[in-house]
Scaffold this motif. Structure first.
Motif, PDB file in Angstrom:
ATOM      1  N   LEU A 196      47.395  32.275  42.156  1.00  0.00           N
ATOM      2  CA  LEU A 196      47.471  32.558  43.590  1.00  0.00           C
ATOM      3  C   LEU A 196      48.092  33.926  43.843  1.00  0.00           C
ATOM      4  CD1 LEU A 196      47.120  31.715  46.552  1.00  0.00           C
ATOM      5  CD2 LEU A 196      49.344  30.540  46.374  1.00  0.00           C
ATOM      6  N   GLY A 197      49.184  34.219  43.153  1.00  0.00           N
ATOM      7  CA  GLY A 197      49.836  35.514  43.338  1.00  0.00           C
ATOM      8  C   GLY A 197      48.962  36.673  42.907  1.00  0.00           C
ATOM      9  N   ALA A 198      48.413  36.587  41.709  1.00  0.00           N
ATOM     10  CA  ALA A 198      47.564  37.673  41.208  1.00  0.00           C
ATOM     11  C   ALA A 198      46.283  37.777  42.026  1.00  0.00           C
ATOM     12  CB  ALA A 198      47.245  37.460  39.731  1.00  0.00           C
ATOM     13  N   GLY A 199      45.712  36.630  42.379  1.00  0.00           N
ATOM     14  CA  GLY A 199      44.468  36.632  43.143  1.00  0.00           C
ATOM     15  C   GLY A 199      44.605  37.282  44.500  1.00  0.00           C
ATOM     16  N   THR A 200      45.672  36.940  45.212  1.00  0.00           N
ATOM     17  CA  THR A 200      45.860  37.565  46.529  1.00  0.00           C
ATOM     18  C   THR A 200      46.214  39.034  46.376  1.00  0.00           C
ATOM     19  OG1 THR A 200      48.147  36.718  46.645  1.00  0.00           O
ATOM     20  CG2 THR A 200      46.418  35.434  47.777  1.00  0.00           C
ATOM     21  N   ALA A 201      46.961  39.382  45.332  1.00  0.00           N
ATOM     22  CA  ALA A 201      47.294  40.793  45.106  1.00  0.00           C
ATOM     23  C   ALA A 201      46.035  41.600  44.793  1.00  0.00           C
ATOM     24  CB  ALA A 201      48.312  40.921  43.976  1.00  0.00           C
ATOM     25  N   LEU A 202      45.111  41.011  44.056  1.00  0.00           N
ATOM     26  CA  LEU A 202      43.855  41.703  43.761  1.00  0.00           C
ATOM     27  C   LEU A 202      43.027  41.916  45.028  1.00  0.00           C
ATOM     28  CD1 LEU A 202      42.873  39.957  40.415  1.00  0.00           C
ATOM     29  CD2 LEU A 202      43.435  42.388  40.717  1.00  0.00           C
ATOM     30  N   MET A 203      43.255  41.087  46.041  1.00  0.00           N
ATOM     31  CA  MET A 203      42.576  41.263  47.330  1.00  0.00           C
ATOM     32  C   MET A 203      43.205  42.399  48.135  1.00  0.00           C
ATOM     33  SD  MET A 203      42.170  37.221  48.323  1.00  0.00           S
ATOM     34  CE  MET A 203      41.692  37.547  50.011  1.00  0.00           C
ATOM     35  N   GLY A 204      44.383  42.834  47.728  1.00  0.00           N
ATOM     36  CA  GLY A 204      45.059  43.938  48.387  1.00  0.00           C
ATOM     37  C   GLY A 204      46.475  43.585  48.787  1.00  0.00           C
ATOM     38  N   GLU A 205      47.238  44.624  49.116  1.00  0.00           N
ATOM     39  CA  GLU A 205      48.650  44.449  49.482  1.00  0.00           C
ATOM     40  C   GLU A 205      48.815  43.517  50.676  1.00  0.00           C
ATOM     41  OE1 GLU A 205      49.854  48.493  50.118  1.00  0.00           O
ATOM     42  OE2 GLU A 205      50.263  48.822  47.987  1.00  0.00           O
ATOM     43  N   ARG A 206      47.965  43.664  51.670  1.00  0.00           N
ATOM     44  CA  ARG A 206      48.089  42.834  52.867  1.00  0.00           C
ATOM     45  C   ARG A 206      47.796  41.371  52.563  1.00  0.00           C
ATOM     46  NH1 ARG A 206      45.297  47.094  57.081  1.00  0.00           N
ATOM     47  NH2 ARG A 206      47.163  48.385  57.317  1.00  0.00           N
ATOM     48  N   ALA A 207      46.834  41.109  51.703  1.00  0.00           N
ATOM     49  CA  ALA A 207      46.546  39.723  51.323  1.00  0.00           C
ATOM     50  C   ALA A 207      47.716  39.122  50.542  1.00  0.00           C
ATOM     51  CB  ALA A 207      45.257  39.650  50.514  1.00  0.00           C
ATOM     52  N   ALA A 208      48.352  39.928  49.686  1.00  0.00           N
ATOM     53  CA  ALA A 208      49.534  39.445  48.967  1.00  0.00           C
ATOM     54  C   ALA A 208      50.647  39.096  49.955  1.00  0.00           C
ATOM     55  CB  ALA A 208      50.008  40.499  47.964  1.00  0.00           C
ATOM     56  N   MET A 209      50.835  39.938  50.956  1.00  0.00           N
ATOM     57  CA  MET A 209      51.848  39.661  51.975  1.00  0.00           C
ATOM     58  C   MET A 209      51.451  38.442  52.822  1.00  0.00           C
ATOM     59  SD  MET A 209      54.397  41.602  51.536  1.00  0.00           S
ATOM     60  CE  MET A 209      54.584  42.745  50.180  1.00  0.00           C
ATOM     61  N   ALA A 210      50.162  38.272  53.069  1.00  0.00           N
ATOM     62  CA  ALA A 210      49.687  37.093  53.799  1.00  0.00           C
ATOM     63  C   ALA A 210      49.995  35.826  53.002  1.00  0.00           C
ATOM     64  CB  ALA A 210      48.197  37.202  54.081  1.00  0.00           C
ATOM     65  N   CYS A 211      49.847  35.905  51.690  1.00  0.00           N
ATOM     66  CA  CYS A 211      50.197  34.779  50.827  1.00  0.00           C
ATOM     67  C   CYS A 211      51.676  34.439  50.979  1.00  0.00           C
ATOM     68  CB  CYS A 211      49.857  35.118  49.376  1.00  0.00           C
ATOM     69  SG  CYS A 211      50.364  33.865  48.180  1.00  0.00           S
TER      70      CYS A 211
END
Length: 177
Positions: free
Chosen positions: A86-101
């Motif tokens: 989940l962490g790596a996947g959202t980070a691969l979607m971009g910084e904003r997606a990681a923060m959304a996670c």
């Protein structure tokens, strides 16, 4: 007076400790996944800060589980992998997606910790204080995510809902398994 089928206080506290340790393991792994992708970028120090707090939470609940001889969840290996993905996947979607996670996870945990603190009796003051302290730190993480563009992530409502739903399922399972 207890109602037939209701849990004893000790069973309820054991459930709280089991799920909290599992949740903090998941959180540590989410930040490890995010840091693997984004750790050298501009959000690296923020991710490191949040990860350090989550590691402290995990260590604390791990000690409480050992002291009270509570059985940890059997699902820890799953949360170990799922958190990182989940962490790596959202980070691969971009910084904003990681923060959304981060925002979605912390909002689910906030709701969870509020309910736990409300359910604890006066003889569990130390556990309640720990939960409330950790809740404040989780809310800090949520605020960091919001301040760093979480709501501008692609498909934010869908992403947020999916992650919160996953968290709630993980909570339910970890309390029981």
């Amino acid at each position: 007076m207890s109602v037939p089928g209701s849990m004893s206080k000790d069973d309820r506290v054991a459930r709280f400790l089991r799920v909290n340790q599992a949740g903090e393991l998941g959180a540590v792994r989410i930040y490890q996944g995010q840091r693997a992708v984004l750790g050298k970028g501009r959000h690296g120090p923020l991710l490191a800060h949040m990860a350090k707090q989550e590691e402290h939470h995990l260590t604390t609940f791990g000690k409480m589980i050992a002291e009270r001889r509570v059985r940890p969840t059997a699902l820890s290996p799953l949360w170990h992998v799922a958190g990182f993905v989940l962490g790596a996947g959202t980070a691969l979607m971009g910084e904003r997606a990681a923060m959304a996670c981060t925002v979605a996870v912390e909002e689910a945990i906030d709701e969870h910790y509020v309910a736990q603190a409300a359910a604890l009796d006066g003889d569990e003051a130390e556990l309640k204080a720990t939960i409330e302290q950790f809740r404040a730190e989780e809310l800090e993480h949520r605020d960091i995510g919001l301040a760093n563009g979480a709501e501008q992530a692609p498909a934010y409502p869908l992403l947020s809902t999916a992650i919160k739903t996953g968290c709630k399922i993980a909570i339910w399972l970890s309390e029981r398994v």
